[in-house]
Design a protein around this motif. Structure first.
Motif, PDB file in Angstrom:
ATOM      1  N   LEU A   1       0.828  -1.206   0.000  1.00 32.52           N
ATOM      2  CA  LEU A   1       0.000   0.000   0.000  1.00 32.52           C
ATOM      3  C   LEU A   1       0.862   1.256   0.000  1.00 32.52           C
ATOM      4  O   LEU A   1       0.531   2.243  -0.642  1.00 32.52           O
ATOM      5  N   PHE A   2       1.978   1.202   0.723  1.00 34.15           N
ATOM      6  CA  PHE A   2       2.880   2.352   0.754  1.00 34.15           C
ATOM      7  C   PHE A   2       3.796   2.395  -0.462  1.00 34.15           C
ATOM      8  O   PHE A   2       4.446   3.395  -0.715  1.00 34.15           O
ATOM      9  N   ALA A   3       3.862   1.313  -1.207  1.00 35.03           N
ATOM     10  CA  ALA A   3       4.774   1.208  -2.341  1.00 35.03           C
ATOM     11  C   ALA A   3       4.357   2.059  -3.530  1.00 35.03           C
ATOM     12  O   ALA A   3       5.138   2.241  -4.454  1.00 35.03           O
ATOM     13  N   PHE A   4       3.143   2.587  -3.515  1.00 34.48           N
ATOM     14  CA  PHE A   4       2.716   3.423  -4.636  1.00 34.48           C
ATOM     15  C   PHE A   4       3.550   4.694  -4.736  1.00 34.48           C
ATOM     16  O   PHE A   4       3.584   5.339  -5.778  1.00 34.48           O
ATOM     17  N   ALA A   5       4.263   5.050  -3.661  1.00 33.21           N
ATOM     18  CA  ALA A   5       5.161   6.204  -3.720  1.00 33.21           C
ATOM     19  C   ALA A   5       6.363   5.907  -4.614  1.00 33.21           C
ATOM     20  O   ALA A   5       6.930   6.816  -5.209  1.00 33.21           O
ATOM     21  N   LEU A   6       6.755   4.639  -4.702  1.00 32.06           N
ATOM     22  CA  LEU A   6       7.866   4.208  -5.559  1.00 32.06           C
ATOM     23  C   LEU A   6       7.382   3.078  -6.461  1.00 32.06           C
ATOM     24  O   LEU A   6       7.667   1.913  -6.206  1.00 32.06           O
ATOM     25  N   PRO A   7       6.629   3.390  -7.517  1.00 31.12           N
ATOM     26  CA  PRO A   7       6.072   2.319  -8.356  1.00 31.12           C
ATOM     27  C   PRO A   7       7.163   1.409  -8.913  1.00 31.12           C
ATOM     28  O   PRO A   7       8.219   1.850  -9.302  1.00 31.12           O
ATOM     29  N   GLY A   8       6.870   0.132  -8.915  1.00 34.23           N
ATOM     30  CA  GLY A   8       7.823  -0.857  -9.426  1.00 34.23           C
ATOM     31  C   GLY A   8       8.820  -1.275  -8.368  1.00 34.23           C
ATOM     32  O   GLY A   8       8.816  -2.402  -7.908  1.00 34.23           O
ATOM     33  N   ILE A   9       9.655  -0.354  -7.961  1.00 32.04           N
ATOM     34  CA  ILE A   9      10.679  -0.645  -6.954  1.00 32.04           C
ATOM     35  C   ILE A   9      10.021  -0.949  -5.610  1.00 32.04           C
ATOM     36  O   ILE A   9      10.387  -1.907  -4.933  1.00 32.04           O
ATOM     37  N   GLY A  10       9.045  -0.163  -5.235  1.00 34.20           N
ATOM     38  CA  GLY A  10       8.386  -0.349  -3.946  1.00 34.20           C
ATOM     39  C   GLY A  10       7.642  -1.659  -3.858  1.00 34.20           C
ATOM     40  O   GLY A  10       7.662  -2.330  -2.825  1.00 34.20           O
ATOM     41  N   HIS A  11       6.977  -2.067  -4.934  1.00 35.08           N
ATOM     42  CA  HIS A  11       6.228  -3.319  -4.920  1.00 35.08           C
ATOM     43  C   HIS A  11       7.172  -4.523  -4.885  1.00 35.08           C
ATOM     44  O   HIS A  11       6.893  -5.519  -4.216  1.00 35.08           O
ATOM     45  N   ALA A  12       8.272  -4.435  -5.598  1.00 40.66           N
ATOM     46  CA  ALA A  12       9.253  -5.520  -5.552  1.00 40.66           C
ATOM     47  C   ALA A  12       9.847  -5.631  -4.153  1.00 40.66           C
ATOM     48  O   ALA A  12      10.019  -6.731  -3.629  1.00 40.66           O
ATOM     49  N   ALA A  13      10.132  -4.493  -3.545  1.00 42.02           N
ATOM     50  CA  ALA A  13      10.676  -4.502  -2.184  1.00 42.02           C
ATOM     51  C   ALA A  13       9.666  -5.071  -1.203  1.00 42.02           C
ATOM     52  O   ALA A  13      10.034  -5.805  -0.276  1.00 42.02           O
ATOM     53  N   ALA A  14       8.390  -4.776  -1.396  1.00 42.70           N
ATOM     54  CA  ALA A  14       7.351  -5.313  -0.512  1.00 42.70           C
ATOM     55  C   ALA A  14       7.314  -6.832  -0.610  1.00 42.70           C
ATOM     56  O   ALA A  14       7.210  -7.534   0.406  1.00 42.70           O
ATOM     57  N   GLY A  15       7.426  -7.369  -1.812  1.00 42.45           N
ATOM     58  CA  GLY A  15       7.453  -8.818  -1.996  1.00 42.45           C
ATOM     59  C   GLY A  15       8.685  -9.448  -1.376  1.00 42.45           C
ATOM     60  O   GLY A  15       8.609 -10.519  -0.759  1.00 42.45           O
ATOM     61  N   LEU A  16       9.818  -8.784  -1.514  1.00 43.09           N
ATOM     62  CA  LEU A  16      11.049  -9.310  -0.938  1.00 43.09           C
ATOM     63  C   LEU A  16      10.984  -9.327   0.585  1.00 43.09           C
ATOM     64  O   LEU A  16      11.342 -10.315   1.224  1.00 43.09           O
ATOM     65  N   VAL A  17      10.520  -8.248   1.177  1.00 43.49           N
ATOM     66  CA  VAL A  17      10.456  -8.172   2.637  1.00 43.49           C
ATOM     67  C   VAL A  17       9.427  -9.163   3.176  1.00 43.49           C
ATOM     68  O   VAL A  17       9.678  -9.865   4.157  1.00 43.49           O
ATOM     69  N   GLY A  18       8.265  -9.245   2.541  1.00 39.55           N
ATOM     70  CA  GLY A  18       7.240 -10.186   2.985  1.00 39.55           C
ATOM     71  C   GLY A  18       7.697 -11.633   2.881  1.00 39.55           C
ATOM     72  O   GLY A  18       7.466 -12.439   3.788  1.00 39.55           O
ATOM     73  N   GLY A  19       8.358 -11.986   1.797  1.00 39.43           N
ATOM     74  CA  GLY A  19       8.893 -13.335   1.637  1.00 39.43           C
ATOM     75  C   GLY A  19       9.976 -13.643   2.659  1.00 39.43           C
ATOM     76  O   GLY A  19      10.027 -14.742   3.219  1.00 39.43           O
ATOM     77  N   PHE A  20      10.829 -12.653   2.917  1.00 37.17           N
ATOM     78  CA  PHE A  20      11.875 -12.834   3.920  1.00 37.17           C
ATOM     79  C   PHE A  20      11.274 -13.090   5.294  1.00 37.17           C
ATOM     80  O   PHE A  20      11.703 -13.992   6.019  1.00 37.17           O
TER      81      PHE A  20
END
Length: 118
Positions: free
Chosen positions: A19-38
Motif C-alpha cells: 500500500l505504501f509502495a505506490f510512492a515508488l512504483p515498481g521498486i516499492g512493490h518488488a521490495a514489498a514482496g522481498l520483505v514479505g517473503g523474507f
C-alpha cells in the motif's frame, strides 16, 4: 509442514508495504514482496527449502489479491467501453506475469530468511 502463521504474517507485511509502495512504483512493490517473503521464511525457521516454500506461499497469496484487482478493473473497463475486449486479454496476460513475479521474488527472499533463521 506449512506454518500458516508465517505465511499470513508474510502476506500481511507484503500487503501493508504494498500500500505504501505506490510512492515508488515498481521498486516499492518488488521490495514489498522481498520483505514479505523474507519475513515468512524467517518465521518458518526450518531451513532454506522451507523458507522458500513459505515465501512462495506468501507471495502467491499476495499475487492472487493483486491479480483479482487487475481482473476486476479489466472487467469494469470492458463493460464501460465495448471495444475494450482486447484490453481484457492484455490485462489477463499481465496479471499472470505479475502473479509469477510476486511469487518468485518472495520465494527467493524466503529462502534467504530461512537460511538466516537457522
Amino acid at each position: 509442514m506449512v506454518n500458516w502463521r508465517a505465511v499470513l504474517v508474510g502476506f500481511g507485511v507484503e500487503l501493508v508495504l504494498g500500500l505504501f509502495a505506490f510512492a515508488l512504483p515498481g521498486i516499492g512493490h518488488a521490495a514489498a514482496g522481498l520483505v514479505g517473503g523474507f519475513v515468512a521464511g524467517w518465521m518458518a525457521a526450518e531451513g532454506v527449502w522451507s523458507g522458500a516454500v513459505h515465501g512462495l506461499l506468501a507471495g502467491a497469496l499476495g499475487g492472487v489479491v493483486v491479480v483479482s484487482v487487475l481482473v476486476l478493473a479489466s472487467l469494469v473497463a470492458g463493460l464501460a467501453f465495448a471495444p475494450a475486449g482486447a484490453l481484457g486479454f492484455g490485462v489477463a496476460a499481465l496479471s499472470l506475469v505479475v502473479f509469477f513475479a510476486l511469487a518468485v521474488d518472495s520465494a527467493v527472499a524466503g529462502a534467504v530468511g530461512g537460511l538466516l533463521a537457522d
